[in-house]
Design an enzyme around this catalytic site. Structure first.
Site, mmCIF file in Angstrom:
data_model
loop_
_atom_site.group_PDB
_atom_site.id
_atom_site.type_symbol
_atom_site.label_atom_id
_atom_site.label_comp_id
_atom_site.label_asym_id
_atom_site.label_seq_id
_atom_site.Cartn_x
_atom_site.Cartn_y
_atom_site.Cartn_z
ATOM 1 N N ILE A 1 0.832 -1.209 0.000
ATOM 2 C CA ILE A 1 0.000 0.000 0.000
ATOM 3 C C ILE A 1 0.869 1.263 0.000
ATOM 4 C CG2 ILE A 1 -1.697 1.304 1.357
ATOM 5 C CD1 ILE A 1 -2.720 -1.444 2.419
ATOM 6 N N SER B 1 -6.997 -0.008 10.020
ATOM 7 C CA SER B 1 -7.428 -1.244 9.365
ATOM 8 C C SER B 1 -8.903 -1.447 9.663
ATOM 9 C CB SER B 1 -6.627 -2.427 9.920
ATOM 10 O OG SER B 1 -7.247 -3.642 9.537
ATOM 11 N N TYR C 1 -3.447 -6.487 17.320
ATOM 12 C CA TYR C 1 -3.528 -5.716 16.064
ATOM 13 C C TYR C 1 -4.832 -4.918 16.032
ATOM 14 C CZ TYR C 1 -3.463 -4.903 10.978
ATOM 15 O OH TYR C 1 -3.470 -4.329 9.728
ATOM 16 N N LYS D 1 -5.049 -0.768 16.002
ATOM 17 C CA LYS D 1 -5.674 -0.066 14.882
ATOM 18 C C LYS D 1 -6.880 0.758 15.338
ATOM 19 C CE LYS D 1 -2.972 -1.375 11.467
ATOM 20 N NZ LYS D 1 -2.084 -0.383 10.811
ATOM 21 N N THR E 1 -1.557 -7.726 -0.595
ATOM 22 C CA THR E 1 -0.126 -7.426 -0.406
ATOM 23 C C THR E 1 0.528 -8.597 0.325
ATOM 24 O OG1 THR E 1 -0.382 -6.468 1.794
ATOM 25 C CG2 THR E 1 -0.687 -4.963 -0.068
HETATM 26 N N1 LIG Z 1 -2.780 -5.459 3.340
HETATM 27 C C1 LIG Z 1 -3.910 -5.388 4.055
HETATM 28 O O1 LIG Z 1 -4.852 -6.189 3.864
HETATM 29 C C2 LIG Z 1 -4.064 -4.316 5.104
HETATM 30 C C3 LIG Z 1 -5.331 -4.157 5.677
HETATM 31 C C4 LIG Z 1 -5.537 -3.181 6.625
HETATM 32 C C5 LIG Z 1 -4.479 -2.376 7.003
HETATM 33 N N2 LIG Z 1 -3.244 -2.545 6.446
HETATM 34 C C6 LIG Z 1 -2.168 -1.644 6.893
HETATM 35 O O2 LIG Z 1 -1.538 -1.055 5.775
HETATM 36 C C7 LIG Z 1 -0.170 -0.799 6.072
HETATM 37 C C8 LIG Z 1 0.713 -1.359 4.962
HETATM 38 O O3 LIG Z 1 0.457 -2.740 4.808
HETATM 39 P P1 LIG Z 1 0.843 -3.529 3.468
HETATM 40 O O4 LIG Z 1 -0.179 -4.578 3.331
HETATM 41 O O5 LIG Z 1 1.083 -2.590 2.350
HETATM 42 O O6 LIG Z 1 2.246 -4.180 3.902
HETATM 43 P P2 LIG Z 1 3.449 -4.804 3.007
HETATM 44 O O7 LIG Z 1 3.001 -5.121 1.635
HETATM 45 O O8 LIG Z 1 4.019 -5.891 3.854
HETATM 46 O O9 LIG Z 1 4.506 -3.606 2.922
HETATM 47 C C9 LIG Z 1 5.046 -3.097 4.105
HETATM 48 C C10 LIG Z 1 6.044 -2.005 3.788
HETATM 49 O O10 LIG Z 1 6.447 -1.411 5.021
HETATM 50 C C11 LIG Z 1 7.866 -1.596 5.217
HETATM 51 N N3 LIG Z 1 8.011 -1.786 6.665
HETATM 52 C C12 LIG Z 1 7.622 -2.826 7.427
HETATM 53 N N4 LIG Z 1 7.907 -2.597 8.725
HETATM 54 C C13 LIG Z 1 8.479 -1.375 8.785
HETATM 55 C C14 LIG Z 1 8.990 -0.584 9.837
HETATM 56 N N5 LIG Z 1 8.976 -0.996 11.107
HETATM 57 N N6 LIG Z 1 9.500 0.640 9.534
HETATM 58 C C15 LIG Z 1 9.511 1.076 8.270
HETATM 59 N N7 LIG Z 1 9.060 0.371 7.219
HETATM 60 C C16 LIG Z 1 8.542 -0.853 7.478
HETATM 61 C C17 LIG Z 1 8.259 -2.750 4.300
HETATM 62 O O11 LIG Z 1 9.608 -2.680 3.815
HETATM 63 P P3 LIG Z 1 10.889 -3.236 4.649
HETATM 64 O O12 LIG Z 1 10.682 -4.698 4.824
HETATM 65 O O13 LIG Z 1 12.073 -2.873 3.799
HETATM 66 O O14 LIG Z 1 10.874 -2.473 5.934
HETATM 67 C C18 LIG Z 1 7.303 -2.507 3.128
HETATM 68 O O15 LIG Z 1 7.789 -1.491 2.289
HETATM 69 C C19 LIG Z 1 0.064 -1.404 7.470
HETATM 70 O O16 LIG Z 1 -0.017 -0.372 8.439
HETATM 71 C C20 LIG Z 1 -1.078 -2.382 7.645
HETATM 72 O O17 LIG Z 1 -1.427 -2.584 8.997
HETATM 73 C C21 LIG Z 1 -3.011 -3.500 5.496
#
Ligand SMILES: NC(=O)c1ccc[n+]([C@@H]2O[C@H](COP(=O)([O-])OP(=O)(O)OC[C@H]3O[C@@H](n4cnc5c(N)ncnc54)[C@H](OP(=O)(O)O)[C@@H]3O)[C@@H](O)[C@H]2O)c1
Length: 257
Positions: free
Chosen positions: A48, A149, A162, A166, A197
Protein backbone atom coordinates in the site's frame (compact mmCIF):
# COMPACT_ATOMS: atom_id res chain seq x y z
CA UNK A 1 1.60 0.35 26.72
CA UNK A 2 0.59 1.76 23.37
CA UNK A 3 3.47 4.08 22.67
CA UNK A 4 3.11 6.36 19.71
CA UNK A 5 6.44 6.32 17.97
CA UNK A 6 7.68 9.81 17.58
CA UNK A 7 7.29 10.35 13.91
CA UNK A 8 4.79 12.70 15.44
CA UNK A 9 7.48 15.24 16.28
CA UNK A 10 5.94 18.61 15.73
CA UNK A 11 9.17 20.56 15.63
CA UNK A 12 10.32 18.66 12.56
CA UNK A 13 7.19 17.54 10.78
CA UNK A 14 4.73 20.31 10.27
CA UNK A 15 1.86 17.97 9.50
CA UNK A 16 1.93 14.59 11.12
CA UNK A 17 0.09 11.31 11.65
CA UNK A 18 -0.98 8.45 9.42
CA UNK A 19 -2.38 10.67 6.84
CA UNK A 20 -1.81 14.26 7.46
CA UNK A 21 -2.04 17.33 5.37
CA UNK A 22 -0.98 20.95 5.48
CA UNK A 23 -3.54 23.05 3.69
CA UNK A 24 -2.58 24.66 0.47
CA UNK A 25 -2.04 28.38 0.66
CA UNK A 26 -2.13 28.97 -3.09
CA UNK A 27 -3.99 25.99 -4.53
CA UNK A 28 -1.75 26.35 -7.58
CA UNK A 29 -1.05 23.12 -9.40
CA UNK A 30 1.52 23.28 -12.17
CA UNK A 31 1.95 19.61 -13.03
CA UNK A 32 -0.74 18.03 -10.94
CA UNK A 33 -2.88 18.58 -7.87
CA UNK A 34 0.14 18.10 -5.58
CA UNK A 35 2.74 19.98 -7.61
CA UNK A 36 5.48 21.74 -5.63
CA UNK A 37 4.66 19.73 -2.52
CA UNK A 38 6.85 17.32 -0.58
CA UNK A 39 5.48 14.07 0.79
CA UNK A 40 7.04 11.58 3.20
CA UNK A 41 5.62 8.07 3.16
CA UNK A 42 6.83 5.50 5.67
CA UNK A 43 6.91 1.82 4.76
CA UNK A 44 6.71 2.76 1.11
CA UNK A 45 8.89 0.24 -0.73
CA UNK A 46 6.10 -2.31 -1.15
CA UNK A 47 2.35 -2.84 -0.92
CA UNK A 48 0.00 0.00 0.00
CA UNK A 49 2.82 2.42 0.87
CA UNK A 50 4.49 1.97 -2.53
CA UNK A 51 1.18 2.54 -4.34
CA UNK A 52 0.61 5.70 -2.28
CA UNK A 53 4.14 6.97 -2.99
CA UNK A 54 3.67 6.36 -6.71
CA UNK A 55 0.28 8.09 -6.81
CA UNK A 56 1.42 11.17 -4.87
CA UNK A 57 4.42 11.50 -7.21
CA UNK A 58 2.19 10.99 -10.28
CA UNK A 59 0.03 13.82 -8.94
CA UNK A 60 3.06 16.12 -8.82
CA UNK A 61 4.59 15.80 -5.36
CA UNK A 62 8.22 15.08 -4.63
CA UNK A 63 8.07 11.90 -2.53
CA UNK A 64 10.58 10.56 -0.02
CA UNK A 65 10.18 6.79 0.16
CA UNK A 66 11.50 4.74 3.04
CA UNK A 67 11.53 1.38 4.76
CA UNK A 68 13.84 -0.71 6.93
CA UNK A 69 15.96 -2.32 4.24
CA UNK A 70 18.40 -0.42 2.04
CA UNK A 71 17.96 -2.82 -0.89
CA UNK A 72 14.20 -2.29 -0.83
CA UNK A 73 14.63 1.49 -0.76
CA UNK A 74 17.10 1.33 -3.66
CA UNK A 75 14.75 -0.90 -5.67
CA UNK A 76 11.69 1.31 -5.10
CA UNK A 77 13.53 4.56 -5.84
CA UNK A 78 15.01 3.13 -9.05
CA UNK A 79 11.61 1.82 -10.16
CA UNK A 80 9.74 5.08 -9.50
CA UNK A 81 12.48 7.27 -10.96
CA UNK A 82 12.40 4.96 -14.01
CA UNK A 83 8.74 5.93 -14.37
CA UNK A 84 9.82 9.58 -14.54
CA UNK A 85 8.67 10.41 -11.00
CA UNK A 86 10.38 12.76 -8.55
CA UNK A 87 11.42 10.56 -5.64
CA UNK A 88 14.31 10.10 -3.27
CA UNK A 89 14.67 7.55 -0.50
CA UNK A 90 16.33 6.63 2.74
CA UNK A 91 16.27 3.80 5.23
CA UNK A 92 13.82 4.43 8.08
CA UNK A 93 12.67 1.88 10.62
CA UNK A 94 9.81 3.82 12.20
CA UNK A 95 10.66 2.39 15.61
CA UNK A 96 14.12 4.01 15.59
CA UNK A 97 14.49 7.67 16.52
CA UNK A 98 17.73 8.17 14.59
CA UNK A 99 16.09 6.74 11.45
CA UNK A 100 13.12 9.06 11.79
CA UNK A 101 15.42 12.04 12.11
CA UNK A 102 17.32 10.97 9.00
CA UNK A 103 14.03 10.64 7.13
CA UNK A 104 13.03 14.18 8.06
CA UNK A 105 16.45 15.51 7.09
CA UNK A 106 16.16 13.78 3.71
CA UNK A 107 12.78 15.39 3.11
CA UNK A 108 14.00 18.82 4.14
CA UNK A 109 16.89 18.53 1.67
CA UNK A 110 14.42 18.92 -1.18
CA UNK A 111 12.74 22.22 -0.40
CA UNK A 112 13.06 22.84 3.33
CA UNK A 113 9.58 21.69 4.25
CA UNK A 114 7.32 18.67 4.50
CA UNK A 115 3.76 19.07 3.30
CA UNK A 116 2.36 15.57 3.67
CA UNK A 117 3.26 12.74 6.01
CA UNK A 118 1.73 9.35 5.40
CA UNK A 119 2.51 6.99 8.26
CA UNK A 120 1.90 3.69 6.59
CA UNK A 121 4.49 1.37 8.10
CA UNK A 122 2.93 -1.48 9.96
CA UNK A 123 3.98 -4.72 11.52
CA UNK A 124 2.75 -8.22 10.94
CA UNK A 125 -0.29 -8.93 13.03
CA UNK A 126 0.25 -11.11 16.05
CA UNK A 127 -2.01 -14.11 15.68
CA UNK A 128 -2.99 -15.04 19.18
CA UNK A 129 -4.71 -13.81 22.30
CA UNK A 130 -4.57 -10.19 23.43
CA UNK A 131 -3.92 -10.98 27.08
CA UNK A 132 -1.13 -13.33 26.06
CA UNK A 133 0.70 -10.63 24.12
CA UNK A 134 4.02 -9.67 25.68
CA UNK A 135 5.09 -6.09 26.45
CA UNK A 136 7.44 -6.41 23.48
CA UNK A 137 4.49 -6.92 21.16
CA UNK A 138 2.73 -3.82 22.45
CA UNK A 139 5.88 -1.77 22.09
CA UNK A 140 6.21 -2.95 18.51
CA UNK A 141 2.62 -1.95 17.79
CA UNK A 142 3.46 1.53 19.02
CA UNK A 143 5.40 2.08 15.81
CA UNK A 144 2.23 1.75 13.71
CA UNK A 145 0.95 5.22 13.05
CA UNK A 146 -2.26 6.12 11.37
CA UNK A 147 -2.97 3.86 8.58
CA UNK A 148 -5.59 1.91 10.43
CA UNK A 149 -7.43 -1.24 9.37
CA UNK A 150 -10.96 -2.48 9.02
CA UNK A 151 -9.99 -4.70 11.97
CA UNK A 152 -10.45 -1.54 14.05
CA UNK A 153 -14.20 -1.70 13.38
CA UNK A 154 -14.61 -5.43 12.98
CA UNK A 155 -12.12 -7.06 15.33
CA UNK A 156 -11.21 -10.65 14.72
CA UNK A 157 -10.58 -12.83 17.73
CA UNK A 158 -7.25 -14.06 16.39
CA UNK A 159 -5.81 -10.60 15.81
CA UNK A 160 -6.29 -9.13 19.28
CA UNK A 161 -3.36 -6.76 19.71
CA UNK A 162 -3.53 -5.72 16.06
CA UNK A 163 -7.25 -4.89 16.38
CA UNK A 164 -6.63 -2.79 19.46
CA UNK A 165 -3.70 -0.89 18.01
CA UNK A 166 -5.67 -0.07 14.88
CA UNK A 167 -8.70 1.07 16.91
CA UNK A 168 -6.42 3.38 18.88
CA UNK A 169 -5.38 5.04 15.64
CA UNK A 170 -8.99 6.08 14.99
CA UNK A 171 -9.01 7.92 18.30
CA UNK A 172 -5.60 9.39 17.65
CA UNK A 173 -6.84 10.77 14.34
CA UNK A 174 -9.74 12.55 16.03
CA UNK A 175 -7.62 13.94 18.85
CA UNK A 176 -4.74 15.12 16.67
CA UNK A 177 -7.13 16.71 14.22
CA UNK A 178 -8.45 18.88 17.06
CA UNK A 179 -5.02 19.65 18.47
CA UNK A 180 -3.57 20.62 15.09
CA UNK A 181 -6.54 22.49 13.66
CA UNK A 182 -5.31 25.84 15.03
CA UNK A 183 -2.16 25.29 12.97
CA UNK A 184 -4.22 24.62 9.87
CA UNK A 185 -3.01 21.03 9.75
CA UNK A 186 -5.57 18.42 8.80
CA UNK A 187 -5.39 14.88 10.09
CA UNK A 188 -7.23 11.99 8.47
CA UNK A 189 -6.95 8.24 8.48
CA UNK A 190 -7.15 5.58 5.77
CA UNK A 191 -8.86 2.39 6.93
CA UNK A 192 -8.04 -0.38 4.45
CA UNK A 193 -10.04 -3.56 4.18
CA UNK A 194 -8.31 -6.65 2.87
CA UNK A 195 -5.75 -5.50 0.35
CA UNK A 196 -3.67 -7.82 -1.78
CA UNK A 197 -0.13 -7.43 -0.41
CA UNK A 198 2.56 -9.56 1.24
CA UNK A 199 1.28 -8.34 4.58
CA UNK A 200 -2.17 -9.87 4.09
CA UNK A 201 -0.84 -13.28 3.03
CA UNK A 202 -1.03 -14.29 6.67
CA UNK A 203 -4.81 -13.88 6.38
CA UNK A 204 -5.06 -15.85 3.16
CA UNK A 205 -3.11 -18.75 4.65
CA UNK A 206 -5.43 -19.02 7.65
CA UNK A 207 -8.50 -20.59 6.05
CA UNK A 208 -10.90 -20.02 8.97
CA UNK A 209 -9.84 -16.39 9.34
CA UNK A 210 -10.05 -15.77 5.60
CA UNK A 211 -13.53 -17.30 5.36
CA UNK A 212 -14.81 -15.17 8.20
CA UNK A 213 -13.27 -11.98 6.78
CA UNK A 214 -14.55 -12.85 3.33
CA UNK A 215 -18.12 -12.72 4.59
CA UNK A 216 -17.70 -8.95 4.93
CA UNK A 217 -16.47 -8.37 1.40
CA UNK A 218 -19.33 -6.38 -0.09
CA UNK A 219 -17.74 -5.98 -3.53
CA UNK A 220 -16.70 -9.64 -3.64
CA UNK A 221 -13.10 -9.01 -4.52
CA UNK A 222 -9.91 -8.36 -2.66
CA UNK A 223 -8.71 -4.74 -2.75
CA UNK A 224 -5.59 -3.63 -4.59
CA UNK A 225 -3.00 -1.18 -3.18
CA UNK A 226 -4.00 1.31 -5.90
CA UNK A 227 -7.55 1.31 -4.47
CA UNK A 228 -6.09 3.03 -1.40
CA UNK A 229 -3.71 5.42 -3.16
CA UNK A 230 -6.29 7.66 -4.84
CA UNK A 231 -8.00 8.47 -1.55
CA UNK A 232 -4.68 9.47 0.01
CA UNK A 233 -3.92 11.80 -2.87
CA UNK A 234 -7.37 13.35 -2.61
CA UNK A 235 -7.01 13.88 1.14
CA UNK A 236 -3.66 15.56 0.60
CA UNK A 237 -5.09 17.86 -2.07
CA UNK A 238 -6.77 21.21 -1.64
CA UNK A 239 -10.04 19.58 -2.74
CA UNK A 240 -10.07 18.08 0.77
CA UNK A 241 -9.21 21.33 2.49
CA UNK A 242 -12.28 21.17 4.78
CA UNK A 243 -11.97 17.50 5.69
CA UNK A 244 -10.22 16.64 8.94
CA UNK A 245 -10.54 14.05 11.69
CA UNK A 246 -12.08 11.49 9.36
CA UNK A 247 -11.45 7.77 9.27
CA UNK A 248 -12.31 6.60 5.78
CA UNK A 249 -12.66 2.92 4.90
CA UNK A 250 -11.46 1.54 1.56
CA UNK A 251 -12.84 -1.93 2.06
CA UNK A 252 -15.50 -2.69 -0.53
CA UNK A 253 -18.17 -2.22 2.13
CA UNK A 254 -19.05 0.20 4.90
CA UNK A 255 -18.55 -0.65 8.53
CA UNK A 256 -20.56 2.37 9.68
CA UNK A 257 -24.26 2.72 10.37
N1 LIG B 1 -2.78 -5.46 3.34
C1 LIG B 1 -3.91 -5.39 4.05
O1 LIG B 1 -4.85 -6.19 3.86
C2 LIG B 1 -4.06 -4.32 5.10
C3 LIG B 1 -5.33 -4.16 5.68
C4 LIG B 1 -5.54 -3.18 6.63
C5 LIG B 1 -4.48 -2.38 7.00
N2 LIG B 1 -3.24 -2.54 6.45
C6 LIG B 1 -2.17 -1.64 6.89
O2 LIG B 1 -1.54 -1.06 5.77
C7 LIG B 1 -0.17 -0.80 6.07
C8 LIG B 1 0.71 -1.36 4.96
O3 LIG B 1 0.46 -2.74 4.81
P1 LIG B 1 0.84 -3.53 3.47
O4 LIG B 1 -0.18 -4.58 3.33
O5 LIG B 1 1.08 -2.59 2.35
O6 LIG B 1 2.25 -4.18 3.90
P2 LIG B 1 3.45 -4.80 3.01
O7 LIG B 1 3.00 -5.12 1.64
O8 LIG B 1 4.02 -5.89 3.85
O9 LIG B 1 4.51 -3.61 2.92
C9 LIG B 1 5.05 -3.10 4.11
C10 LIG B 1 6.04 -2.00 3.79
O10 LIG B 1 6.45 -1.41 5.02
C11 LIG B 1 7.87 -1.60 5.22
N3 LIG B 1 8.01 -1.79 6.66
C12 LIG B 1 7.62 -2.83 7.43
N4 LIG B 1 7.91 -2.60 8.72
C13 LIG B 1 8.48 -1.37 8.79
C14 LIG B 1 8.99 -0.58 9.84
N5 LIG B 1 8.98 -1.00 11.11
N6 LIG B 1 9.50 0.64 9.53
C15 LIG B 1 9.51 1.08 8.27
N7 LIG B 1 9.06 0.37 7.22
C16 LIG B 1 8.54 -0.85 7.48
C17 LIG B 1 8.26 -2.75 4.30
O11 LIG B 1 9.61 -2.68 3.81
P3 LIG B 1 10.89 -3.24 4.65
O12 LIG B 1 10.68 -4.70 4.82
O13 LIG B 1 12.07 -2.87 3.80
O14 LIG B 1 10.87 -2.47 5.93
C18 LIG B 1 7.30 -2.51 3.13
O15 LIG B 1 7.79 -1.49 2.29
C19 LIG B 1 0.06 -1.40 7.47
O16 LIG B 1 -0.02 -0.37 8.44
C20 LIG B 1 -1.08 -2.38 7.64
O17 LIG B 1 -1.43 -2.58 9.00
C21 LIG B 1 -3.01 -3.50 5.50
Amino acid sequence: MLRVAALVHWGLFRPCTGLSVRMSSSGVAQKGILANRVAVVTGSTDGIGLAIARRLAQDGAHVVVSSRKQQNVDRAVAMLQGEGLSVTGTVCHVGKAEDRERLVAKALEHSGSVDFLVCNAGVNPLVGSTLGASEKVWDKKGAVILISSIAAYIPHVELGAYNVSKTALLGLTRTLSLELAPRNIRVNCLVPGIIDTDFSKVLHKNKALWTSLNENLGLQRIGQPEDCAGLVSFLCSSDASYISGENIAVAGFSSRL
